[in-house]
Each structure stands twice: as C-alpha cells, then as structure tokens.
Design a protein around this motif. Structure first.
Motif, PDB file in Angstrom:
ATOM      1  N   GLY A   1      29.517 -29.036 -25.420  1.00 42.68           N
ATOM      2  CA  GLY A   1      28.980 -30.271 -26.024  1.00 42.68           C
ATOM      3  C   GLY A   1      27.475 -30.211 -26.147  1.00 42.68           C
ATOM      4  N   GLY A   2      26.915 -29.003 -26.255  1.00 43.30           N
ATOM      5  CA  GLY A   2      25.455 -28.849 -26.342  1.00 43.30           C
ATOM      6  C   GLY A   2      24.854 -28.697 -24.960  1.00 43.30           C
ATOM      7  N   LEU A   3      23.612 -29.142 -24.873  1.00 40.93           N
ATOM      8  CA  LEU A   3      22.832 -28.895 -23.656  1.00 40.93           C
ATOM      9  C   LEU A   3      22.640 -30.198 -22.880  1.00 40.93           C
ATOM     10  N   LEU A   4      22.875 -30.140 -21.577  1.00 41.67           N
ATOM     11  CA  LEU A   4      22.619 -31.317 -20.731  1.00 41.67           C
ATOM     12  C   LEU A   4      21.392 -31.024 -19.873  1.00 41.67           C
ATOM     13  N   VAL A   5      20.379 -31.904 -19.953  1.00 39.67           N
ATOM     14  CA  VAL A   5      19.171 -31.736 -19.131  1.00 39.67           C
ATOM     15  C   VAL A   5      19.061 -32.933 -18.200  1.00 39.67           C
ATOM     16  N   GLU A   6      18.995 -32.656 -16.896  1.00 41.78           N
ATOM     17  CA  GLU A   6      18.780 -33.724 -15.915  1.00 41.78           C
ATOM     18  C   GLU A   6      17.314 -33.690 -15.514  1.00 41.78           C
ATOM     19  N   HIS A   7      16.625 -34.787 -15.729  1.00 42.75           N
ATOM     20  CA  HIS A   7      15.192 -34.857 -15.433  1.00 42.75           C
ATOM     21  C   HIS A   7      14.958 -35.279 -13.988  1.00 42.75           C
ATOM     22  N   ALA A   8      13.726 -35.005 -13.517  1.00 42.06           N
ATOM     23  CA  ALA A   8      13.395 -35.267 -12.109  1.00 42.06           C
ATOM     24  C   ALA A   8      13.601 -36.739 -11.739  1.00 42.06           C
ATOM     25  N   ASP A   9      13.412 -37.655 -12.719  1.00 39.73           N
ATOM     26  CA  ASP A   9      13.590 -39.089 -12.428  1.00 39.73           C
ATOM     27  C   ASP A   9      15.055 -39.512 -12.505  1.00 39.73           C
ATOM     28  N   GLY A  10      15.965 -38.547 -12.672  1.00 42.82           N
ATOM     29  CA  GLY A  10      17.395 -38.852 -12.659  1.00 42.82           C
ATOM     30  C   GLY A  10      17.965 -39.098 -14.049  1.00 42.82           C
ATOM     31  N   HIS A  11      17.081 -39.200 -15.071  1.00 40.33           N
ATOM     32  CA  HIS A  11      17.632 -39.499 -16.405  1.00 40.33           C
ATOM     33  C   HIS A  11      18.257 -38.245 -17.020  1.00 40.33           C
ATOM     34  N   ARG A  12      19.433 -38.456 -17.656  1.00 45.97           N
ATOM     35  CA  ARG A  12      20.212 -37.337 -18.203  1.00 45.97           C
ATOM     36  C   ARG A  12      20.087 -37.353 -19.724  1.00 45.97           C
ATOM     37  N   GLN A  13      19.860 -36.183 -20.283  1.00 41.10           N
ATOM     38  CA  GLN A  13      19.664 -36.081 -21.731  1.00 41.10           C
ATOM     39  C   GLN A  13      20.644 -35.058 -22.301  1.00 41.10           C
ATOM     40  N   GLN A  14      21.480 -35.520 -23.212  1.00 39.40           N
ATOM     41  CA  GLN A  14      22.446 -34.609 -23.848  1.00 39.40           C
ATOM     42  C   GLN A  14      21.897 -34.226 -25.219  1.00 39.40           C
ATOM     43  N   ILE A  15      21.798 -32.935 -25.476  1.00 38.75           N
ATOM     44  CA  ILE A  15      21.217 -32.491 -26.751  1.00 38.75           C
ATOM     45  C   ILE A  15      22.258 -31.729 -27.553  1.00 38.75           C
ATOM     46  N   GLU A  16      22.607 -32.307 -28.698  1.00 39.25           N
ATOM     47  CA  GLU A  16      23.592 -31.627 -29.546  1.00 39.25           C
ATOM     48  C   GLU A  16      22.889 -31.111 -30.801  1.00 39.25           C
ATOM     49  N   ALA A  17      21.887 -30.247 -30.587  1.00 42.96           N
ATOM     50  CA  ALA A  17      21.089 -29.731 -31.702  1.00 42.96           C
ATOM     51  C   ALA A  17      21.955 -28.831 -32.588  1.00 42.96           C
ATOM     52  N   PRO A  18      21.587 -28.732 -33.874  1.00 40.38           N
ATOM     53  CA  PRO A  18      22.283 -27.766 -34.727  1.00 40.38           C
ATOM     54  C   PRO A  18      22.046 -26.346 -34.231  1.00 40.38           C
ATOM     55  N   VAL A  19      23.023 -25.499 -34.484  1.00 34.58           N
ATOM     56  CA  VAL A  19      22.984 -24.125 -33.963  1.00 34.58           C
ATOM     57  C   VAL A  19      23.119 -23.155 -35.128  1.00 34.58           C
ATOM     58  N   ARG A  20      22.387 -22.039 -35.032  1.00 37.39           N
ATOM     59  CA  ARG A  20      22.576 -20.962 -36.014  1.00 37.39           C
ATOM     60  C   ARG A  20      22.747 -19.638 -35.283  1.00 37.39           C
ATOM     61  N   ILE A  21      23.422 -18.710 -35.947  1.00 36.82           N
ATOM     62  CA  ILE A  21      23.525 -17.345 -35.405  1.00 36.82           C
ATOM     63  C   ILE A  21      23.081 -16.363 -36.496  1.00 36.82           C
ATOM     64  N   PRO A  22      22.668 -15.141 -36.106  1.00 33.08           N
ATOM     65  CA  PRO A  22      22.209 -14.178 -37.113  1.00 33.08           C
ATOM     66  C   PRO A  22      23.277 -13.956 -38.193  1.00 33.08           C
ATOM     67  N   GLY A  23      22.802 -13.798 -39.418  1.00 32.82           N
ATOM     68  CA  GLY A  23      23.716 -13.469 -40.520  1.00 32.82           C
ATOM     69  C   GLY A  23      24.410 -14.681 -41.097  1.00 32.82           C
ATOM     70  N   ASP A  24      23.988 -15.910 -40.724  1.00 30.51           N
ATOM     71  CA  ASP A  24      24.675 -17.092 -41.251  1.00 30.51           C
ATOM     72  C   ASP A  24      24.216 -17.483 -42.647  1.00 30.51           C
ATOM     73  N   GLY A  25      23.226 -16.762 -43.179  1.00 29.21           N
ATOM     74  CA  GLY A  25      22.836 -16.972 -44.575  1.00 29.21           C
ATOM     75  C   GLY A  25      21.927 -18.164 -44.812  1.00 29.21           C
ATOM     76  N   GLY A  26      21.489 -18.848 -43.792  1.00 31.45           N
ATOM     77  CA  GLY A  26      20.601 -20.001 -43.986  1.00 31.45           C
ATOM     78  C   GLY A  26      19.184 -19.552 -44.309  1.00 31.45           C
ATOM     79  N   PRO A  27      18.282 -20.521 -44.585  1.00 26.65           N
ATOM     80  CA  PRO A  27      16.886 -20.159 -44.879  1.00 26.65           C
ATOM     81  C   PRO A  27      16.203 -19.565 -43.651  1.00 26.65           C
ATOM     82  N   LEU A  28      15.126 -18.812 -43.870  1.00 23.52           N
ATOM     83  CA  LEU A  28      14.395 -18.236 -42.738  1.00 23.52           C
ATOM     84  C   LEU A  28      13.722 -19.353 -41.944  1.00 23.52           C
ATOM     85  N   PRO A  29      13.802 -19.317 -40.618  1.00 26.16           N
ATOM     86  CA  PRO A  29      13.087 -20.337 -39.845  1.00 26.16           C
ATOM     87  C   PRO A  29      11.582 -20.147 -40.004  1.00 26.16           C
ATOM     88  N   ARG A  30      10.861 -21.277 -40.198  1.00 26.30           N
ATOM     89  CA  ARG A  30       9.401 -21.169 -40.378  1.00 26.30           C
ATOM     90  C   ARG A  30       8.655 -21.230 -39.052  1.00 26.30           C
TER      91      ARG A  30
END
Ligand code: KPL
Length: 309
Positions: free
Chosen positions: A51-80
């Motif tokens: 489900g993406g990345l879970l980051v628990e911060h020092a103050d106890g707050h939890r952050q779930q990150i469901e960022a888009p993902v790419r892998i080599p050869g996927d044909g998308g534009p070059l990252p700038r």
C-alpha cells in the motif's frame, strides 16, 4: 505558494531506504507529486502490496504515501529532477536507466553517505545539473516500506559545479522554500564534515563489531581515533576544506550523542551487505594519493573492512 511551485517541478526519488523514504514523505507534505523509481516489476509489486510507504514520525503521527511508481523501460518521459538516496556503490547502476543521454535537461541531487559519487556522475553525464545534499535526519526501517523517523535533523543542499542547465535549479529552490533543505554555497564543507565523522567512526565499529560508544572503551579502537581524524583533516585541507572544529572533537561529540547506536557500516557488515567503505575511508585514501599525503590509518581501516566482506 510552495505547494503549487513544487507541483510545477515534480521530483523522482531513487532509493527507498530510510533516507529516501523520509524525503518522499517530506516531498508529499510539501505538496509535490513525487514519483518513486523502483528497480523492477518485483519491487513494484511489493510496493503495491504494502500500500505504498508508511512513515511514523517522532511525534507519533503516521503518514501513508501512495506515490506513483515507475520502473526502468516503462516508456514514460525522462525524469527532470532526481533525488538519489541509494547506497553510494549503487549510484551509477541505479541512475543509468533514467539518464540515457549525457544528462542534458536533467538534474540529479545526491543525498548519500560518503563522497566520490559526484565525480563518478559528472564523468558519466557531462551535461547533468548536479547537486548534493547532506542531512543529519535519522530514520530506520522496520520493513522495506515501513519507516520510523527518529530525528528531523538539518539538511543542506548545494551545487557540485556549474555544468548543466541552471534553469533546473528552480526545483531545488522551491523545495528549499517548502522547508526540505537549506541551500548552501559551501556544500563541500558539509560533505567533508559528514565524511570526516563517518571516516573516524563507521569503519572502526564494523571492524570491532561494536556500538558507536564502545569505540571509547575498546583500547585498540580508541587508539585509532586521533590518527584517523588527523589524516582526514590533512587531506581535507589539501582539498581546500577547513573545518570549524578539530575532527577528533567533532567525531567524539557524535560518538557520545550516538553512543547506543550501531553505525550504518556495522549494520551492513552484520547483514552481509556491501559497505560504503570505498566512498568513506576509500575516498580519503584516493584524495590523499592525489596530494601525495600518507594516510596509513585510513588505509588500514579500508583494508580491514574489505577483508570483512
Ligand atoms: O552517520 C552515521 C552512520 O552510522 O552512518 C553515524 C553518525 C556514525 C551514526 O551512527
């Protein structure tokens, strides 16, 4: 409006270890739709299964990150804009699929332990816009996609040289405005200061298989601290870098502050992973040779850690 500016200059993050993951979280907080670059389809499946990345911060707050993902050869534009937080030895191989040309129109910001990768990236991609960042943030991984941030720390970012397209720097400046880092005109001093700490502490903790604090208790380790520190100071000075405090005092302060911790290199050796020694004491030895300076203590640590591998 940092959020809108961040969206106008989207980042791609390479390396989802503890520091890479932490900066994905910070980019998400700053309103940037950062894309995570993963190695292959297996890593992408694992990311989605978690489900993406879970980051628990020092103050106890939890952050779930469901960022888009790419892998080599996927044909998308070059990252700038690429933020690279891989282990130092993995840098070139990790970047290669994403920089197929000479780096023109692309910016790479290296956020790693050790030094030497900037020179490697510059030699391979002569037109890339190249930045470095140094952080004192601390995080550890409970599982590959579950991180704990233990210290927010301070992060500085600075340009390695003048090559490449200066217009790309806007992304770094907007990220600075959003609080990800402070821009610095003397990033080499910050890189060398972190390198100096790591050169005195990390290799010795791997060799003696001890916590950072135990370096002051194990006689054979303790005896090496001052020679390592003296050599790093001499080589840095030959590279026109002068520290604002003696390296031994700096390293001893970090040893006290992190006495209960195992260094990253101690953990790499314990887990049978490749270490970053070539980019820490190895870099000191390489620069020393270039200046004709003898560095026997750093040479001995380099050889001893190679022998552990
Ligand atoms: O940076 C570190 C590392 O382990 O790589 C220190 C500061 C030595 C803390 O353990």
């Amino acid at each position: 409006m940092p959020g809108r500016n961040m969206q106008a200059h989207p980042w791609h993050v390479l390396g989802t270890g503890s520091i890479g993951g932490l900066f994905c979280a910070r980019l998400a907080t700053a309103g940037s739709a950062a894309t995570v670059l993963l190695r292959n389809a297996g890593a992408r499946e694992a990311w989605h299964a978690a489900g993406g990345l879970l980051v628990e911060h020092a103050d106890g707050h939890r952050q779930q990150i469901e960022a888009p993902v790419r892998i080599p050869g996927d044909g998308g534009p070059l990252p700038r804009h690429l933020l690279v937080a891989t282990k130092a030895p993995d840098t070139l191989a990790a970047l290669a699929p994403w920089l197929p040309g000479d780096g023109e129109g692309q910016l790479v910001l290296l956020l790693q332990n050790g030094m030497g990768t900037s020179e490697q990236v510059r030699a391979r991609w002569p037109r890339v816009r190249l930045w470095n960042a140094v952080t004192t943030a601390g995080a550890w991984r409970e599982t590959p996609f579950h991180l704990h941030c233990v210290a927010d720390g301070e992060t500085r970012a600075g340009r390695w040289d003048d090559a490449g397209n200066a217009d790309l720097d806007a992304a770094v400046e907007h990220a600075a405005a959003a609080g990800l880092w402070q821009c610095s005109d003397d990033i080499r001093v910050h890189l060398w200061r972190k390198l100096a700490i790591n050169a005195v502490i990390n290799g010795l903790t791997a060799i003696h298989r001890c916590r950072n604090g135990e370096l002051l208790e194990i006689a054979a380790a303790q005896a090496q601290l001052a020679p390592l520190a003296r050599e790093v100071e001499a080589v840095a000075a030959a590279d026109d870098v002068v520290f604002d405090e003696p390296v031994l005092a700096l390293a001893e302060r970090v040893i006290h502050l992190t006495a209960a911790n195992y260094s990253s290199m101690n953990r790499d050796v314990a887990a049978g992973r490749r270490t970053e020694i070539d980019f820490i004491n190895g870099y000191v030895v390489e620069r020393a040779h270039a200046h004709g300076i003898a560095v026997p203590a750093n040479g001995a640590v380099l050889a001893a850690v190679h022998a552990l591998a």
